[in-house]
Design an enzyme around this catalytic site. Structure first.
Site, PDB file in Angstrom:
ATOM      1  CG  ASP A   1      -7.371  -3.356  -1.861  1.00  0.00           C
ATOM      2  OD1 ASP A   1      -7.787  -2.256  -1.416  1.00  0.00           O
ATOM      3  OD2 ASP A   1      -6.025  -3.446  -1.844  1.00  0.00           O
TER       4      ASP A   1
ATOM      5  CG  HIS B   1      -5.422  -2.578   1.241  1.00  0.00           C
ATOM      6  ND1 HIS B   1      -4.958  -2.429   0.356  1.00  0.00           N
ATOM      7  CD2 HIS B   1      -4.984  -1.977   2.111  1.00  0.00           C
ATOM      8  CE1 HIS B   1      -4.124  -1.462   0.214  1.00  0.00           C
ATOM      9  NE2 HIS B   1      -4.004  -1.152   1.452  1.00  0.00           N
TER      10      HIS B   1
ATOM     11  CB  SER C   1      -0.903  -0.109   1.268  1.00  0.00           C
ATOM     12  OG  SER C   1      -2.069   0.878   0.902  1.00  0.00           O
TER      13      SER C   1
END
EC number: 3.1.2.12
Lengths: 322, 322
Positions: free
Chosen positions: B261, B297, B185
């Protein structure tokens, strides 16, 4: 969608999301709760090709809501073997699901894994939340016979009867005749005692750093004194006593324990006592105690040997080639 | 020993122990702190045959104490390749060390893994702790040029200069000429931008669900607006801009992103923009974006594909047969 995230609440919810996506879904999308026959599914998280389900249900035997996690493997056979993982003091069903690293091997073997909570919660019994090793998070997988826990703390009946019955309804593909059990620390005690108290119910058994002779360690003394009415009941929840009386199938018992585990060195675990107690019994020579040099009591230890324990279970639960 | 555990403090410490043994050692045994040439080692935890070290040091470029984790593999070669894992928003160096499951594969290949923190901490800048996506835990791997973060938030210089220099002193066996980088991320953004801004410094690069075009997403807009003085500085921290100007070695770039995600579906990650930007550049055809069906995620996603990313790094950092 973004605007809401600018609010403090939105920010907090997204912090939760990054750590616990299922909680995020709960927080922001209560409507995604899906009701099955017996349990609520609060989140479905894909991992290692399978699904980790976050479940909750009302427990009659514990008189409260119970949460658990279930890993459903991919490409599972028509009848899916099930491995229970019982967690240790202070844990919930989340810790090992996040840190134990059992899933890649459960996926490989097509085994489902069930992660129950470690105690009833929220009874508001005086002192219930005061100790890290008694009350909430410390149910010790027994049925309490002493007030004020009597009738409220029945983790033995929950794990051995109520939860399986609910699971077989919720997951008709699960093979109720092909179930194994393992666990860590207090959960290792739970795995060993549930196996020994129910000959044939569990086809495989293993444990990570289990409390192996609770009547002779401080943790067991505190728990049994607090939950059980009479000292005569203690042997019935002590693996090193139960193994002497056991009659039934005798799969190998795999136990790993770290030599740098401070609870082992403090005499809380006493796995050697279980090996000694097995001498002359049906398990003589069948308790494989592996003392792992330099490992501690943490999930860093569990994850290191997770593959061995899932393979051990698969040897009895599946036709997998190991 | 046991008596102390009956105290509330002892109980809390043992709760911490079960979750974080290194913190327990810190709480109960400050004397176990060992001072090395450049860093303090607050705990050493054996896992997958190697050691996870909990380290802390004073950072000149960030003007505060910084914590990190380092996994040192077992049976390592004389010169140990090093893989940096940069974490995402709200994380510290602990999250991936506990939940990412890179260690078994790093152990197999003899690669060390470095888990830095995600921002400076404790500067008490007004608002520093108010947002989950700005300030503490959200350093964005850049050097702030805007007050009041200027001179205090220099994660780019920290990761690319100060921390490596300290590590090469602390671990003389580490091979400073054989370093790779990956992340998740915001940390995926960090891995891509540090790689692209320093041709040849990192021999391998990959990312899990990276923020790939920050100037065009809400997270990047908030961070760059808050940390950078002038919009002209934004392109210098945007992988989809940097890749257009890159001249240097071109190892394959592996990127995994889950189709479930929610940050991907919200347009925070935009990995397709990086692939599009690579067209006609030296990386044309060398950005392997894998959209993983149904993954979110979380670390459940990272752990699923950890083996692929460590193997990807090993392909460039070691002579391992894959």
């Amino acid at each position: 969608m973004w605007g809401r995230f600018r609010s403090k609440l939105g920010q907090r919810r997204l912090q939760i999301l990054i750590a616990y996506p299922y909680q995020y879904r709960y927080c922001l999308h209560p409507h995604i709760f899906t009701t099955h026959s017996t349990m609520n599914t609060t989140a479905t998280i894909k991992t290692f090709g399978g699904e980790l389900l976050k479940l909750s249900h009302d427990s009659k035997v514990n008189g409260c809501k119970m949460d658990l996690n279930v890993f459903v493997p991919p490409n599972a056979p028509a009848k899916v073997p099930v491995l229970f993982f019982l967690s240790g003091l202070t844990c919930t069903g989340n810790n090992c699901a996040e840190k134990g690293f059992l899933h890649p091997f459960a996926a490989k073997h097509g085994i489902a894994i069930v992660y129950p909570d470690t105690s009833p919660r929220g009874h508001n019994i005086p002192g219930e939340d005061d100790s890290w090793d008694f009350g909430s998070g410390a149910g010790f997988y027994l049925n309490a016979t002493k007030e004020p826990y009597k009738g409220k703390y029945n983790m033995y009946q929950y794990i051995s009867e109520e939860l399986p019955a609910l699971l077989w309804q919720q997951f008709p593909q699960f093979d109720k005749d092909n179930v194994g059990i393992t666990g860590h620390s207090m959960g290792g005690h739970g795995a060993l005692t549930l196996f020994l108290k129910n000959p044939g119910m569990y086809k495989s058994v293993s444990a990570f750093s289990p409390i192996s002779n609770p009547k002779n360690c401080p943790w067991g003394d505190k728990a049994f004194s607090g939950y059980l009415n009479d000292k005569s009941e203690w042997d019935d929840y002590d693996a090193s006593e139960l193994i002497k009386k056991y009659k039934g199938p005798t799969p190998g018992i795999l136990i790993d324990c770290g030599t740098a585990d401070n609870f082992y060195t403090q005499g809380q675990l006493l796995p050697e006592n279980l090996v000694a107690a097995s001498k002359g019994t049906e398990f003589d020579g069948k308790v494989d105690l592996r003392l792992q040099d330099g490992y501690d009591h943490s999930y860093y230890f569990i994850s290191t040997f997770a593959e061995d324990h899932v393979n051990h279970a698969a040897k009895y639960l599946t036709a997998s080639k190991l």
